[in-house]
Design a protein around this motif. Sequence first.
Motif, PDB file in Angstrom:
ATOM      1  N   GLU A 243       1.059  -1.335   0.134  1.00 19.45           N
ATOM      2  CA  GLU A 243      -0.572   0.298   0.106  1.00 19.45           C
ATOM      3  C   GLU A 243       0.252   1.059  -0.146  1.00 19.45           C
ATOM      4  OE1 GLU A 243      -2.930  -0.111  -0.546  1.00 19.45           O
ATOM      5  OE2 GLU A 243      -3.620  -1.627  -0.318  1.00 19.45           O
ATOM      6  N   VAL A 244       2.171   1.355   0.532  1.00 19.31           N
ATOM      7  CA  VAL A 244       2.926   2.496   0.468  1.00 19.31           C
ATOM      8  C   VAL A 244       4.171   2.421  -0.204  1.00 19.31           C
ATOM      9  CG1 VAL A 244       4.043   3.605   2.536  1.00 19.31           C
ATOM     10  CG2 VAL A 244       1.578   3.148   2.647  1.00 19.31           C
ATOM     11  N   LEU A 245       5.567   1.435   0.133  1.00 19.99           N
ATOM     12  CA  LEU A 245       6.683   0.972  -0.371  1.00 19.99           C
ATOM     13  C   LEU A 245       6.426   1.678  -1.902  1.00 19.99           C
ATOM     14  CD1 LEU A 245       8.618  -0.389   2.879  1.00 19.99           C
ATOM     15  CD2 LEU A 245       7.816   1.824   2.561  1.00 19.99           C
ATOM     16  N   LEU A 246       5.848   0.092  -2.683  1.00 18.20           N
ATOM     17  CA  LEU A 246       5.700   0.047  -3.753  1.00 18.20           C
ATOM     18  C   LEU A 246       4.669   0.748  -4.225  1.00 18.20           C
ATOM     19  CD1 LEU A 246       4.887  -4.127  -3.768  1.00 18.20           C
ATOM     20  CD2 LEU A 246       7.836  -2.663  -4.318  1.00 18.20           C
ATOM     21  N   SER A 247       4.231   1.690  -3.534  1.00 17.99           N
ATOM     22  CA  SER A 247       3.407   2.950  -4.403  1.00 17.99           C
ATOM     23  C   SER A 247       3.801   4.507  -4.428  1.00 17.99           C
ATOM     24  CB  SER A 247       1.751   3.223  -3.797  1.00 17.99           C
ATOM     25  OG  SER A 247       1.247   1.697  -3.355  1.00 17.99           O
ATOM     26  N   LEU A 248       5.252   4.168  -3.354  1.00 19.14           N
ATOM     27  CA  LEU A 248       6.270   4.737  -4.175  1.00 19.14           C
ATOM     28  C   LEU A 248       7.056   5.475  -4.533  1.00 19.14           C
ATOM     29  CD1 LEU A 248       6.415   5.945   0.005  1.00 19.14           C
ATOM     30  CD2 LEU A 248       4.991   7.717  -1.199  1.00 19.14           C
ATOM     31  N   LEU A 249       7.902   3.894  -4.925  1.00 17.86           N
ATOM     32  CA  LEU A 249       8.701   3.609  -5.846  1.00 17.86           C
ATOM     33  C   LEU A 249       7.565   3.207  -7.375  1.00 17.86           C
ATOM     34  CD1 LEU A 249      10.545   1.111  -4.311  1.00 17.86           C
ATOM     35  CD2 LEU A 249      11.006   3.168  -4.638  1.00 17.86           C
ATOM     36  N   ARG A 250       6.687   3.137  -8.117  1.00 19.30           N
ATOM     37  CA  ARG A 250       6.309   2.590  -9.203  1.00 19.30           C
ATOM     38  C   ARG A 250       6.004   3.846  -9.790  1.00 19.30           C
ATOM     39  NH1 ARG A 250       1.643   0.852  -7.185  1.00 19.30           N
ATOM     40  NH2 ARG A 250       2.410  -1.761  -6.520  1.00 19.30           N
ATOM     41  N   PRO A 251       5.369   5.104  -9.736  1.00 20.59           N
ATOM     42  CA  PRO A 251       5.493   6.183 -10.719  1.00 20.59           C
ATOM     43  C   PRO A 251       7.891   6.072 -11.043  1.00 20.59           C
ATOM     44  CG  PRO A 251       5.110   6.751  -8.450  1.00 20.59           C
ATOM     45  CD  PRO A 251       5.465   5.792  -8.021  1.00 20.59           C
ATOM     46  N   LEU A 252       8.467   5.811 -10.221  1.00 22.29           N
ATOM     47  CA  LEU A 252       9.324   5.663 -10.620  1.00 22.29           C
ATOM     48  C   LEU A 252       9.902   4.866 -12.045  1.00 22.29           C
ATOM     49  CD1 LEU A 252      12.520   5.648  -8.127  1.00 22.29           C
ATOM     50  CD2 LEU A 252      12.369   7.767 -10.077  1.00 22.29           C
ATOM     51  N   ALA A 253       8.962   2.931 -11.652  1.00 22.59           N
ATOM     52  CA  ALA A 253       9.582   2.414 -12.499  1.00 22.59           C
ATOM     53  C   ALA A 253       8.713   3.035 -13.675  1.00 22.59           C
ATOM     54  CB  ALA A 253       9.320   0.881 -11.889  1.00 22.59           C
ATOM     55  N   GLU A 254       7.627   3.243 -13.719  1.00 24.41           N
ATOM     56  CA  GLU A 254       6.543   2.656 -15.301  1.00 24.41           C
ATOM     57  C   GLU A 254       7.276   4.645 -15.581  1.00 24.41           C
ATOM     58  OE1 GLU A 254       3.068   2.930 -12.714  1.00 24.41           O
ATOM     59  OE2 GLU A 254       2.407   0.377 -12.773  1.00 24.41           O
ATOM     60  N   LYS A 255       6.914   5.854 -15.490  1.00 23.33           N
ATOM     61  CA  LYS A 255       7.664   7.291 -15.435  1.00 23.33           C
ATOM     62  C   LYS A 255       8.882   7.268 -15.839  1.00 23.33           C
ATOM     63  CE  LYS A 255       2.608   6.979 -15.375  1.00 23.33           C
ATOM     64  NZ  LYS A 255       1.578   6.694 -17.020  1.00 23.33           N
ATOM     65  N   TYR A 256       9.645   7.250 -14.933  1.00 22.30           N
ATOM     66  CA  TYR A 256      11.002   7.686 -15.048  1.00 22.30           C
ATOM     67  C   TYR A 256      11.993   6.589 -15.627  1.00 22.30           C
ATOM     68  CZ  TYR A 256      14.635  11.128 -13.313  1.00 22.30           C
ATOM     69  OH  TYR A 256      15.773  12.420 -12.980  1.00 22.30           O
ATOM     70  N   PHE A 257      11.890   5.785 -15.221  1.00 20.51           N
ATOM     71  CA  PHE A 257      12.280   4.908 -16.054  1.00 20.51           C
ATOM     72  C   PHE A 257      12.195   3.653 -17.303  1.00 20.51           C
ATOM     73  CE2 PHE A 257      14.923   4.771 -11.819  1.00 20.51           C
ATOM     74  CZ  PHE A 257      15.775   5.941 -12.224  1.00 20.51           C
ATOM     75  N   ARG A 258      11.388   4.247 -17.110  1.00 20.78           N
ATOM     76  CA  ARG A 258       9.669   3.817 -18.180  1.00 20.78           C
ATOM     77  C   ARG A 258      10.198   2.517 -18.718  1.00 20.78           C
ATOM     78  NH1 ARG A 258      12.363   7.473 -21.876  1.00 20.78           N
ATOM     79  NH2 ARG A 258      13.811   7.502 -20.049  1.00 20.78           N
ATOM     80  N   ILE A 259      10.874   0.940 -17.396  1.00 21.57           N
ATOM     81  CA  ILE A 259      11.314   0.173 -17.169  1.00 21.57           C
ATOM     82  C   ILE A 259       9.978  -1.291 -18.351  1.00 21.57           C
ATOM     83  CG2 ILE A 259      11.485  -2.356 -15.568  1.00 21.57           C
ATOM     84  CD1 ILE A 259      12.132  -0.236 -13.742  1.00 21.57           C
ATOM     85  N   ASP A 260      11.095  -0.947 -19.450  1.00 21.61           N
ATOM     86  CA  ASP A 260      10.830  -2.499 -20.298  1.00 21.61           C
ATOM     87  C   ASP A 260      10.618  -3.507 -19.520  1.00 21.61           C
ATOM     88  OD1 ASP A 260       9.798  -3.974 -22.084  1.00 21.61           O
ATOM     89  OD2 ASP A 260      12.045  -3.827 -22.876  1.00 21.61           O
ATOM     90  N   VAL A 261       9.771  -4.435 -19.295  1.00 21.76           N
ATOM     91  CA  VAL A 261      10.218  -5.985 -18.584  1.00 21.76           C
ATOM     92  C   VAL A 261       9.816  -7.432 -19.517  1.00 21.76           C
ATOM     93  CG1 VAL A 261       9.639  -7.291 -16.380  1.00 21.76           C
ATOM     94  CG2 VAL A 261       9.374  -5.162 -15.762  1.00 21.76           C
TER      95      VAL A 261
END
Length: 335
Positions: free
Chosen positions: A92-110
């Motif tokens: 609810e908190v920790l992953l929610s804070l990190l998610r924008p970095l992964a999706e919007k900032y680094f735009r990770i291709d998994v």
Amino acid sequence: MSAAAENAPGEAKVIPIESAPSWTTPEGPKLADRLAGAVGGALSGPLGPAATRLFGKGWEGRAAEGLAFLRRRVTGDYEVDEFGFDRELTEEVLLSLLRPLAEKYFRIDVQGVEHIPAEGGALIVANHSGTVPLDALMTQVVIHDHHPARRHLRMLAADLVFVLPGINELARKAGHTLACNEDAQALLERGEVVGVWPEGFKGIGKPFSERYKLQRFGRGGFVASALRARVPIVPCSIVGAEETYPMIGNVKTLARLLGLPYVPITPTFPWLGPLGMLPLPTKWTIRFGEPIATDTYPAEAADDPMLVFDLADEVRETIQHTLYQLLVQRRSVFF
């Protein structure tokens, strides 16, 4: 020595976790209930129209979930495991804070996340880079968000993580534990997905001129843990993290004084002050390779140093080869 606190021979020790207090008064309902009721009443009453304009339709459900979450945190009505992992806080908190970095900032291709089993233990072994260990945190996010079973990555972290005030407690609640064979094996045997970065500080603290060149993997203790638990080893290759904080220098004297493995100099830090601490918005790819089975080896295989070394070297070469492939395919550092 194990990071965790129960002293049964052959088992990982387990750090005792105290539950949070329950705020109850003899005269009436719990303080948390009264607070939640007051906030809920205000939002559904005079503040309702304003909240709808501000947060949009459906805010009532989100607010109710948020209030319920806060109530559980205040009253201690939540669970942690013997390693301190707090699943609800992490999701609810920790992953929610990190998610924008992964999706919007680094735009990770998994890629290849299907190679991680849907259930049972697995050991993720990845390259380490980038001066700041963002690659480990981003791997935790993408495994949870992209795997159909929404699996949690239990990371094996360096000693330094568990001596830093505040970071220590957050790391425990996020599911991390000390990088030692006892804890790794205990987590694998109970069916967790465990992550290890065998290069350690040699990987994230290497100069930019050595980017994407894997450092030594040590003595292969992670392989021995996987062999004993009879779980697959999944190689993981990460491209993009090397360029987030390109380390062009290291203030070794200051690092020794502070007890740190290095004090980096990058193109933006310390020259731009606090602004220089922002990572560069590089484009990332995280690829999970085909798993290497360990359940075909005999029980005593974990005690064979040559076999352990050979498997560790196989994992390392797989990751290095995949890194070269991804670099050839990459169009740009940033796009």
